[in-house]
Each structure stands twice: as C-alpha cells, then as structure tokens.
Design a protein around this motif. Structure first.
Motif, PDB file in Angstrom:
ATOM      1  N   PHE A   1       0.844  -1.180   0.000  1.00  0.00           N
ATOM      2  CA  PHE A   1       0.000   0.000   0.000  1.00  0.00           C
ATOM      3  C   PHE A   1       0.876   1.226   0.000  1.00  0.00           C
ATOM      4  N   SER A   2       0.617   2.147  -0.920  1.00  0.00           N
ATOM      5  CA  SER A   2       1.315   3.430  -0.862  1.00  0.00           C
ATOM      6  C   SER A   2       0.311   4.540  -1.123  1.00  0.00           C
ATOM      7  N   LEU A   3       0.487   5.608  -0.391  1.00  0.00           N
ATOM      8  CA  LEU A   3      -0.370   6.780  -0.507  1.00  0.00           C
ATOM      9  C   LEU A   3       0.536   7.993  -0.482  1.00  0.00           C
TER      10      LEU A   3
ATOM     11  N   ALA B   1       5.066  13.914   8.458  1.00  0.00           N
ATOM     12  CA  ALA B   1       5.883  14.220   7.281  1.00  0.00           C
ATOM     13  C   ALA B   1       5.383  13.393   6.094  1.00  0.00           C
ATOM     14  N   GLU B   2       5.467  13.956   4.892  1.00  0.00           N
ATOM     15  CA  GLU B   2       4.943  13.260   3.703  1.00  0.00           C
ATOM     16  C   GLU B   2       5.664  11.953   3.416  1.00  0.00           C
ATOM     17  N   ASP B   3       6.892  11.820   3.879  1.00  0.00           N
ATOM     18  CA  ASP B   3       7.632  10.577   3.632  1.00  0.00           C
ATOM     19  C   ASP B   3       7.558   9.621   4.836  1.00  0.00           C
ATOM     20  N   SER B   4       6.727   9.960   5.818  1.00  0.00           N
ATOM     21  CA  SER B   4       6.587   9.073   6.969  1.00  0.00           C
ATOM     22  C   SER B   4       5.811   7.817   6.573  1.00  0.00           C
ATOM     23  N   GLU B   5       6.008   6.754   7.355  1.00  0.00           N
ATOM     24  CA  GLU B   5       5.306   5.505   7.065  1.00  0.00           C
ATOM     25  C   GLU B   5       3.817   5.670   7.291  1.00  0.00           C
ATOM     26  N   LEU B   6       3.045   4.927   6.517  1.00  0.00           N
ATOM     27  CA  LEU B   6       1.601   4.920   6.705  1.00  0.00           C
ATOM     28  C   LEU B   6       1.259   4.197   7.999  1.00  0.00           C
ATOM     29  N   LYS B   7       0.187   4.620   8.608  1.00  0.00           N
ATOM     30  CA  LYS B   7      -0.331   3.934   9.787  1.00  0.00           C
ATOM     31  C   LYS B   7      -1.437   2.998   9.315  1.00  0.00           C
ATOM     32  N   TRP B   8      -1.588   1.877  10.016  1.00  0.00           N
ATOM     33  CA  TRP B   8      -2.628   0.920   9.669  1.00  0.00           C
ATOM     34  C   TRP B   8      -2.880   0.016  10.845  1.00  0.00           C
ATOM     35  N   LEU B   9      -4.060  -0.571  10.901  1.00  0.00           N
ATOM     36  CA  LEU B   9      -4.428  -1.466  11.993  1.00  0.00           C
ATOM     37  C   LEU B   9      -4.040  -2.884  11.572  1.00  0.00           C
ATOM     38  N   GLU B  10      -2.879  -3.322  12.028  1.00  0.00           N
ATOM     39  CA  GLU B  10      -2.269  -4.557  11.526  1.00  0.00           C
ATOM     40  C   GLU B  10      -3.158  -5.791  11.717  1.00  0.00           C
ATOM     41  N   ALA B  11      -3.710  -5.983  12.886  1.00  0.00           N
ATOM     42  CA  ALA B  11      -4.532  -7.183  13.134  1.00  0.00           C
ATOM     43  C   ALA B  11      -5.747  -7.214  12.212  1.00  0.00           C
ATOM     44  N   ASP B  12      -6.411  -6.071  12.054  1.00  0.00           N
ATOM     45  CA  ASP B  12      -7.567  -6.004  11.160  1.00  0.00           C
ATOM     46  C   ASP B  12      -7.163  -6.280   9.716  1.00  0.00           C
TER      47      ASP B  12
ATOM     48  N   ALA C   1      -7.003  12.441   1.076  1.00  0.00           N
ATOM     49  CA  ALA C   1      -6.525  11.340   0.218  1.00  0.00           C
ATOM     50  C   ALA C   1      -7.223  11.425  -1.144  1.00  0.00           C
ATOM     51  N   GLU C   2      -6.475  11.096  -2.195  1.00  0.00           N
ATOM     52  CA  GLU C   2      -7.018  11.131  -3.552  1.00  0.00           C
ATOM     53  C   GLU C   2      -6.693   9.827  -4.262  1.00  0.00           C
ATOM     54  N   GLN C   3      -7.597   9.435  -5.152  1.00  0.00           N
ATOM     55  CA  GLN C   3      -7.410   8.194  -5.908  1.00  0.00           C
ATOM     56  C   GLN C   3      -6.082   8.164  -6.648  1.00  0.00           C
ATOM     57  N   LYS C   4      -5.719   9.265  -7.279  1.00  0.00           N
ATOM     58  CA  LYS C   4      -4.503   9.292  -8.105  1.00  0.00           C
ATOM     59  C   LYS C   4      -3.237   9.071  -7.272  1.00  0.00           C
ATOM     60  N   ASN C   5      -3.320   9.244  -5.953  1.00  0.00           N
ATOM     61  CA  ASN C   5      -2.167   9.084  -5.069  1.00  0.00           C
ATOM     62  C   ASN C   5      -2.096   7.708  -4.419  1.00  0.00           C
ATOM     63  N   LEU C   6      -2.949   6.793  -4.870  1.00  0.00           N
ATOM     64  CA  LEU C   6      -3.072   5.489  -4.228  1.00  0.00           C
ATOM     65  C   LEU C   6      -2.508   4.367  -5.092  1.00  0.00           C
ATOM     66  N   SER C   7      -1.832   3.449  -4.436  1.00  0.00           N
ATOM     67  CA  SER C   7      -1.438   2.179  -5.045  1.00  0.00           C
ATOM     68  C   SER C   7      -1.688   1.120  -3.983  1.00  0.00           C
ATOM     69  N   CYS C   8      -2.512   0.128  -4.332  1.00  0.00           N
ATOM     70  CA  CYS C   8      -2.869  -0.880  -3.341  1.00  0.00           C
ATOM     71  C   CYS C   8      -2.966  -2.241  -4.005  1.00  0.00           C
ATOM     72  N   SER C   9      -2.276  -3.219  -3.420  1.00  0.00           N
ATOM     73  CA  SER C   9      -2.339  -4.584  -3.933  1.00  0.00           C
ATOM     74  C   SER C   9      -2.140  -5.565  -2.780  1.00  0.00           C
ATOM     75  N   LEU C  10      -2.461  -6.817  -3.073  1.00  0.00           N
ATOM     76  CA  LEU C  10      -2.324  -7.905  -2.105  1.00  0.00           C
ATOM     77  C   LEU C  10      -1.401  -8.957  -2.692  1.00  0.00           C
ATOM     78  N   GLU C  11      -0.615  -9.562  -1.828  1.00  0.00           N
ATOM     79  CA  GLU C  11       0.239 -10.676  -2.252  1.00  0.00           C
ATOM     80  C   GLU C  11      -0.320 -11.963  -1.675  1.00  0.00           C
ATOM     81  N   PHE C  12      -0.399 -12.965  -2.524  1.00  0.00           N
ATOM     82  CA  PHE C  12      -0.844 -14.296  -2.124  1.00  0.00           C
ATOM     83  C   PHE C  12       0.200 -15.309  -2.575  1.00  0.00           C
ATOM     84  N   THR C  13       0.219 -16.459  -1.937  1.00  0.00           N
ATOM     85  CA  THR C  13       0.999 -17.589  -2.432  1.00  0.00           C
ATOM     86  C   THR C  13       0.012 -18.672  -2.848  1.00  0.00           C
ATOM     87  N   PRO C  14       0.289 -19.335  -3.957  1.00  0.00           N
ATOM     88  CA  PRO C  14      -0.610 -20.411  -4.401  1.00  0.00           C
ATOM     89  C   PRO C  14      -0.539 -21.573  -3.434  1.00  0.00           C
TER      90      PRO C  14
END
Length: 166
Positions: free
Chosen positions: A69-71, A112-123, A151-164
């Motif tokens: 995830f990047s914003l 700061a704009e280059d600070s890490e994003l915050k997120w609720l890890e367990a959720d 937050a704006e759509q153009k500033n978002l990149s979001c993906s999930l990683e899975f293993t088969p």
C-alpha cells in the motif's frame, strides 16, 4: 506497509477501479434524489468520496501473504469488502453484504509526507485472510474504497500478495 519484493511464486493482485459499477451506483443515488424516493431498507448507497474497486482471481487456491500500500501525501483510505456476489445491474447493494473488518490506512496532516503509513495490523491481516477465503468461491471480488481527509485516488497504489496453495 511492506515494501519488499514479492517471492518468485507469489501472486500480486492490484485493486482496480471499476468505473462502470461506480457510475451505476452514482446513477442510483442521483435517481433517488431526482424522484424524491428513499433508499430501500438496508440499502447501501455510494457516498461521493467512495469508489468501487475489484480484484480478479485467476487462481482461486490462495494463501494471503501481505498488503502493498502506498499513498502519496496525507489522508485516510478505507477499504470495505463486499462478501456477496453482487450484481448491481440486478440488485442494490445491501449493508449486510459488507465485510468486517474494514481496512484502514492513513497518514495524518501533521505527519511528514515521507513518513510511514499507519494501519491497523490485526484487522488488515484478518481482512487479507478473509479475501483469500472468498477467492476460493469466486473469480471477482468487489470493494468500496473511501478517500477521506485529503486522500485522492490518483495518489493510491494498493495490492495484495498471495501464495498459491498448489
């Protein structure tokens, strides 16, 4: 959020906006407003800061690994999964179809704009695992992404990683 490269056997799926479904849901809201009608009991209408996104699963036997995830800038993004196989051309979105927990990522205006994003890890871990479970029974899954606090759509990149699994 994890910024490491995915392992060779990993499958990384990116959230993609579904413009047609977003527009269809916006037309539903507009139609209700023009005709002065009320939404159905339990119906979930799309808010102006929300958009419909989707994940397409080519492989359905997956184990959740991590979020990417990047914003750029500041703001808050919430991701709500839709658990039913929803067909907006045939049925309205109902609140009972929304998954818990929701995913939330943010960077405060005072950070700061280059600070890490915050997120609720367990959720977020539970949410990723639920997505992997639902992938076993469907090829497409829909999500509502809400952009708040700058937050704006153009500033978002979001993906999930899975293993088969196989």
């Amino acid at each position: 959020m994890d910024t490491a490269k995915a392992p060779a056997n990993a499958i990384v799926l990116e959230f993609k906006e579904d413009h047609a479904l977003t527009e269809m849901m916006r037309r539903r809201v507009s139609s209700l407003q023009k005709t002065g009608q009320k939404r159905q009991e339990g119906e979930r209408l799309l808010l102006p800061h929300e958009f419909v996104y989707r994940l397409d699963f080519n492989n359905q036997e997956l184990t959740f690994s991590r979020w990417y995830f990047s914003l750029t800038g500041h703001g808050r993004v919430t991701i709500t999964g839709i658990c039913q196989l929803w067909t907006p051309d045939l049925t309205n979105l109902m609140t009972r179809q929304l998954l818990e927990p929701i995913g939330t990522f943010w960077r405060n205006a005072t950070d700061a704009e280059d600070s890490e994003l915050k997120w609720l890890e367990a959720d977020m871990l539970e949410f990723g695992e639920r997505i992997a479970e639902l992938a076993k029974v469907r090829k497409v899954m829909y999500f509502l992404l809400a952009f708040k606090d700058g937050a704006e759509q153009k500033n978002l990149s979001c993906s999930l990683e899975f293993t088969p699994e196989k």
